[in-house]
Every structure is written in C-alpha cells, then in structure tokens.
Scaffold this motif. Structure first.
Motif, PDB file in Angstrom:
ATOM      1  N   TYR A  19      -6.677 -14.030  -4.739  1.00  0.00           N
ATOM      2  CA  TYR A  19      -5.786 -12.883  -4.899  1.00  0.00           C
ATOM      3  C   TYR A  19      -4.741 -13.124  -5.993  1.00  0.00           C
ATOM      4  CZ  TYR A  19      -7.573 -12.037  -0.179  1.00  0.00           C
ATOM      5  OH  TYR A  19      -8.389 -11.872   0.914  1.00  0.00           O
ATOM      6  N   THR A  20      -4.378 -12.054  -6.676  1.00  0.00           N
ATOM      7  CA  THR A  20      -3.216 -12.078  -7.566  1.00  0.00           C
ATOM      8  C   THR A  20      -1.975 -11.827  -6.704  1.00  0.00           C
ATOM      9  OG1 THR A  20      -3.273  -9.704  -8.005  1.00  0.00           O
ATOM     10  CG2 THR A  20      -4.601 -11.130  -9.440  1.00  0.00           C
ATOM     11  N   ARG A  21      -0.797 -11.986  -7.293  1.00  0.00           N
ATOM     12  CA  ARG A  21       0.411 -11.790  -6.487  1.00  0.00           C
ATOM     13  C   ARG A  21       0.586 -10.332  -6.071  1.00  0.00           C
ATOM     14  NH1 ARG A  21       5.415 -13.174 -10.608  1.00  0.00           N
ATOM     15  NH2 ARG A  21       5.104 -11.502 -12.136  1.00  0.00           N
ATOM     16  N   GLN A  22       0.080  -9.409  -6.884  1.00  0.00           N
ATOM     17  CA  GLN A  22       0.146  -7.997  -6.501  1.00  0.00           C
ATOM     18  C   GLN A  22      -0.776  -7.733  -5.315  1.00  0.00           C
ATOM     19  OE1 GLN A  22       2.119  -5.617  -7.557  1.00  0.00           O
ATOM     20  NE2 GLN A  22       1.199  -3.967  -6.365  1.00  0.00           N
ATOM     21  N   GLN A  23      -1.961  -8.315  -5.350  1.00  0.00           N
ATOM     22  CA  GLN A  23      -2.911  -8.129  -4.264  1.00  0.00           C
ATOM     23  C   GLN A  23      -2.426  -8.754  -2.962  1.00  0.00           C
ATOM     24  OE1 GLN A  23      -6.261  -9.929  -6.250  1.00  0.00           O
ATOM     25  NE2 GLN A  23      -7.173  -7.928  -6.787  1.00  0.00           N
ATOM     26  N   VAL A  24      -1.818  -9.958  -3.052  1.00  0.00           N
ATOM     27  CA  VAL A  24      -1.386 -10.625  -1.835  1.00  0.00           C
ATOM     28  C   VAL A  24      -0.220  -9.905  -1.187  1.00  0.00           C
ATOM     29  CG1 VAL A  24       0.322 -12.258  -2.788  1.00  0.00           C
ATOM     30  CG2 VAL A  24      -1.067 -12.932  -0.845  1.00  0.00           C
ATOM     31  N   ARG A  25       0.666  -9.340  -1.975  1.00  0.00           N
ATOM     32  CA  ARG A  25       1.804  -8.629  -1.388  1.00  0.00           C
ATOM     33  C   ARG A  25       1.345  -7.295  -0.787  1.00  0.00           C
ATOM     34  NH1 ARG A  25       3.771  -3.386  -2.369  1.00  0.00           N
ATOM     35  NH2 ARG A  25       3.037  -2.758  -4.416  1.00  0.00           N
ATOM     36  N   GLU A  26       0.321  -6.641  -1.386  1.00  0.00           N
ATOM     37  CA  GLU A  26      -0.209  -5.397  -0.813  1.00  0.00           C
ATOM     38  C   GLU A  26      -0.879  -5.662   0.530  1.00  0.00           C
ATOM     39  OE1 GLU A  26      -2.764  -3.902  -3.828  1.00  0.00           O
ATOM     40  OE2 GLU A  26      -1.151  -2.988  -5.010  1.00  0.00           O
ATOM     41  N   LYS A  27      -1.662  -6.747   0.615  1.00  0.00           N
ATOM     42  CA  LYS A  27      -2.350  -7.053   1.865  1.00  0.00           C
ATOM     43  C   LYS A  27      -1.354  -7.457   2.958  1.00  0.00           C
ATOM     44  CE  LYS A  27      -6.273  -9.225   1.888  1.00  0.00           C
ATOM     45  NZ  LYS A  27      -7.184  -8.156   2.276  1.00  0.00           N
ATOM     46  N   ALA A  28      -0.242  -8.085   2.552  1.00  0.00           N
ATOM     47  CA  ALA A  28       0.759  -8.503   3.531  1.00  0.00           C
ATOM     48  C   ALA A  28       1.750  -7.399   3.855  1.00  0.00           C
ATOM     49  CB  ALA A  28       1.509  -9.727   3.014  1.00  0.00           C
ATOM     50  N   GLY A  29       1.816  -6.362   3.030  1.00  0.00           N
ATOM     51  CA  GLY A  29       2.768  -5.295   3.253  1.00  0.00           C
ATOM     52  C   GLY A  29       4.199  -5.698   2.965  1.00  0.00           C
ATOM     53  N   VAL A  30       4.378  -6.541   1.944  1.00  0.00           N
ATOM     54  CA  VAL A  30       5.703  -7.052   1.579  1.00  0.00           C
ATOM     55  C   VAL A  30       6.036  -6.589   0.168  1.00  0.00           C
ATOM     56  CG1 VAL A  30       7.073  -9.145   1.201  1.00  0.00           C
ATOM     57  CG2 VAL A  30       5.401  -9.068   3.053  1.00  0.00           C
ATOM     58  N   PRO A  31       7.274  -6.149  -0.081  1.00  0.00           N
ATOM     59  CA  PRO A  31       7.662  -5.751  -1.446  1.00  0.00           C
ATOM     60  C   PRO A  31       7.431  -6.885  -2.436  1.00  0.00           C
ATOM     61  CG  PRO A  31       9.336  -5.073   0.127  1.00  0.00           C
ATOM     62  CD  PRO A  31       8.368  -5.935   0.874  1.00  0.00           C
ATOM     63  N   LEU A  32       7.052  -6.538  -3.660  1.00  0.00           N
ATOM     64  CA  LEU A  32       6.716  -7.548  -4.662  1.00  0.00           C
ATOM     65  C   LEU A  32       7.890  -8.463  -4.961  1.00  0.00           C
ATOM     66  CD1 LEU A  32       4.702  -8.721  -6.671  1.00  0.00           C
ATOM     67  CD2 LEU A  32       5.454  -6.987  -8.337  1.00  0.00           C
ATOM     68  N   ASP A  33       9.087  -7.889  -5.098  1.00  0.00           N
ATOM     69  CA  ASP A  33      10.240  -8.736  -5.441  1.00  0.00           C
ATOM     70  C   ASP A  33      10.523  -9.754  -4.345  1.00  0.00           C
ATOM     71  OD1 ASP A  33      11.024  -6.809  -3.642  1.00  0.00           O
ATOM     72  OD2 ASP A  33      12.984  -6.466  -4.563  1.00  0.00           O
ATOM     73  N   ARG A  34      10.316  -9.366  -3.079  1.00  0.00           N
ATOM     74  CA  ARG A  34      10.544 -10.309  -1.992  1.00  0.00           C
ATOM     75  C   ARG A  34       9.493 -11.408  -1.983  1.00  0.00           C
ATOM     76  NH1 ARG A  34      11.266  -7.464   3.481  1.00  0.00           N
ATOM     77  NH2 ARG A  34      13.258  -6.959   2.477  1.00  0.00           N
TER      78      ARG A  34
END
Length: 344
Positions: free
Chosen positions: A23-38
C-alpha cells in the motif's frame, strides 16, 4: 556474502512485517479510515523515514495499527493532543530494543552462514525466534504495568505525574579519556558491567532507571533513604570493580514531572548540575535532600559552600557519606579474581 545477507534481509523483513509491502500512504490511510495528515504525523513520530506518495511500503499490519489508534482516540483512551507524544515515546524506546535484537540476530546469522544461504531454514529460524521475543517483551511489560498499577491503586487520590521524588545522576569519571585508550572489547565490557551493576542496585533499592546516557545513569526513587542507598551503593560497587572507573553522583529532592517515561523540572536540572561539580567518589546533594536525610544515623551530611552552576546561582549543597557505624563490606557484584587495576 553481501548478496547472501541482502537476500536474508528481504526474507527477514517479510516475516517480521507479517506480509508484503502493498500500500501507498494514501491507500493505507483510506483503508484505516484515518486522515492523511494524522497518519503522516504518527509515522514520523514513531521514528520512521518519510516516504513518497507513490511508494508502496505499507502492509496490512500498518492498516491495523492506524485503525487501532483511531479507535482508541474515539473511545477517549488516548487524547488527540497526546497522540504524537505517545507515538514518539513508543518509537524511541522500542527502536533501542529493536536495535539490540537485530545485533543479536545478525551475530547468530554470521556464525551460522547456512541459515543465510537456505531461505527455508532462515524462515524457520525467524519464525521460532520472533514469537519467543514477543512473549518475553509482553511478560516484562505486564510485570512493569502491574507494579505501576499497584502503586497508583494504593494511592488513588495521588497525582502520579507530578510528585516528590529523589532524582539522581551517576557517571563514570574520566570516561572520555578511557575511550581514547581502551579498545572496543574493553569499552563493551566496561559499559556492560556499568549497566548490569546499575540495574541491580537501583532495583534492589526500589528505584527506577529513567535512562542510560552512555557513561551516565539517570534514576529516581520515592524516598530520600532509597535515593541515598542507590547513590552510595553505586559508588561502592564501582570502587570494588577493577573494570570500572570511579563514579560520582548528584541528587536532588522535590516535585518532579513524570511524562512518557522521562522526568522534568528544576529538581532534575539541579541533580545534573551537582553531578558535574561532584568530586570523584563523592555524592553531592541539594539542600532539600540534605534536610530530609539529616538525623538519620546511617548517613553523614556535611554542608558545602554554595556553588554557582548553569541556571542556578549560589546553589546550597552538601556531601553525602555513609556513617562509620553503618559502613558495609566492599561490594563486588561481578566476582573477579584478577588483580585490581590501578586507576589513573
């Protein structure tokens, strides 16, 4: 051999991460449901290098860790404003543990080259080793958690973050000079013996090591007597050990802020400054600790002229010694039959 260790690195990494990087960082944050900056903030706070937007470096374990952090925040267990500090503390402490474990692992692999050349054997070795390390870490963590929880439940109304404690430093005199004369093996022996001696004495006298700083230890104790015993026994043990230089120590007593495993406040600074002005083989203490120990037969406290150190003008201090009546036989935690080295 270098190519073999490169293959071993890839094999070990995949086992330790619990899967491949997908996963890229965008993909991992989408799957986790966490804002990108966090997610970026937590990644950096944990001590990991920044990655590019298109780099596929994250695994399913990263997704689960981010999701778990988000759930703890939503449940009110972790406050949003302390999340970064919590991640930073975990990253700093666990990175040191991981570094030691990797050194252990590479030494084993270097001594057993057949493990590196055979991926199946290497995989079986890592899969056996890691669960054992996890169980040991979990056991140690739970024991420490039980100790601190017991202390908190014993005094439910007491604020544990800010409390009166003894803060002490002890360092090896002339360590910088020794590093220029000693070889690597001698330095390793010296540091290992210092760490082992310190851990045993601090634990035996109900203190807590905050951190080791190369040639120095920072510790805390709940009572003046416990702090005094730690400092005096450290100096006595070092004096009896032919592989250690003489120590000096500084201690102060008062209100201390405990936060994320570290300690802060003027008491910490005073203890550090007193260590810097202490003569080899002596324990310097501040006025508050001197007053708390006055009248205890086991110790003698002799006032010294005020000293001016960085941040403190005319700091009142005293020298702590063990009274003649209470002196104990020389301590040698690590028996050694070699003749004693003449210290310079």
């Amino acid at each position: 051999m270098t190519e073999e260790f490169g293959a071993a690195q890839r094999q070990v990494e995949e086992i330790l991460l619990g899967g491949e990087r997908r996963y890229t960082r965008q993909q991992v944050r989408e799957k986790a449901g966490v804002p990108l900056d966090r997610s970026v903030m937590l990644w950096r706070a944990l001590g990991f290098a920044t990655v590019g937007d298109d780099d596929m470096v994250f695994t399913d374990s990263d997704v689960e860790a981010l999701r778990m952090t988000q759930e703890l925040m939503l449940a009110g267990i972790i406050e949003p404003e302390t999340t970064t500090a919590t991640a930073r503390m975990l990253g700093q402490h666990l990175s040191r543990l991981a570094e030691w474990q990797v050194h252990l692992m590479t030494d084993i692999l270097a001594a057993n080259p057949e493990l590196v050349s055979d991926e199946r054997q290497l995989g079986r070795f890592i899969e056996r080793l890691v669960p054992d390390l996890e169980r040991l870490q979990n056991y140690t963590w739970r024991r420490h958690l039980a100790a601190y929880a017991g202390r908190a439940l014993a005094s439910p109304g007491e604020q544990l973050q800010v409390q009166s404690e003894v803060v002490g430093f002890a360092d090896m005199v002339g360590f910088t000079t020794l590093t220029r004369r000693a070889n690597e093996a001698e330095l390793v022996t010296m540091v290992d013996r210092f760490d082992a001696m310190t851990a045993e004495i601090v634990a035996d006298n109900h203190g807590r090591i905050v951190k080791m700083l190369g040639d120095e230890v920072l510790y805390v104790a709940d009572s003046p007597q416990q702090g005094a015993e730690i400092a005096l026994r450290l100096l006595e043990a070092a004096e009896a050990d032919p592989d250690l230089p003489v120590l000096r120590a500084g201690m102060a007593y008062g209100r201390v802020l405990n936060r994320f495993g570290d300690v802060y406040g003027s008491v910490v600074n005073i203890a550090a400054r007193l260590t810097g002005v202490a003569r080899p083989g002596t324990v310097m203490i501040d006025r508050a600790l001197a007053d708390a120990l006055a009248g205890i037969d086991a110790y003698t406290v002799r006032s010294r002229r005020p000293v001016s150190v960085r941040g403190f003008s005319r700091l009142k201090c005293a020298v702590l010694r063990r009274s003649e009546e209470s002196k104990v036989p020389s301590i040698n935690l690590v028996p050694d039959e070699r003749p004693r080295r003449k210290r310079r």
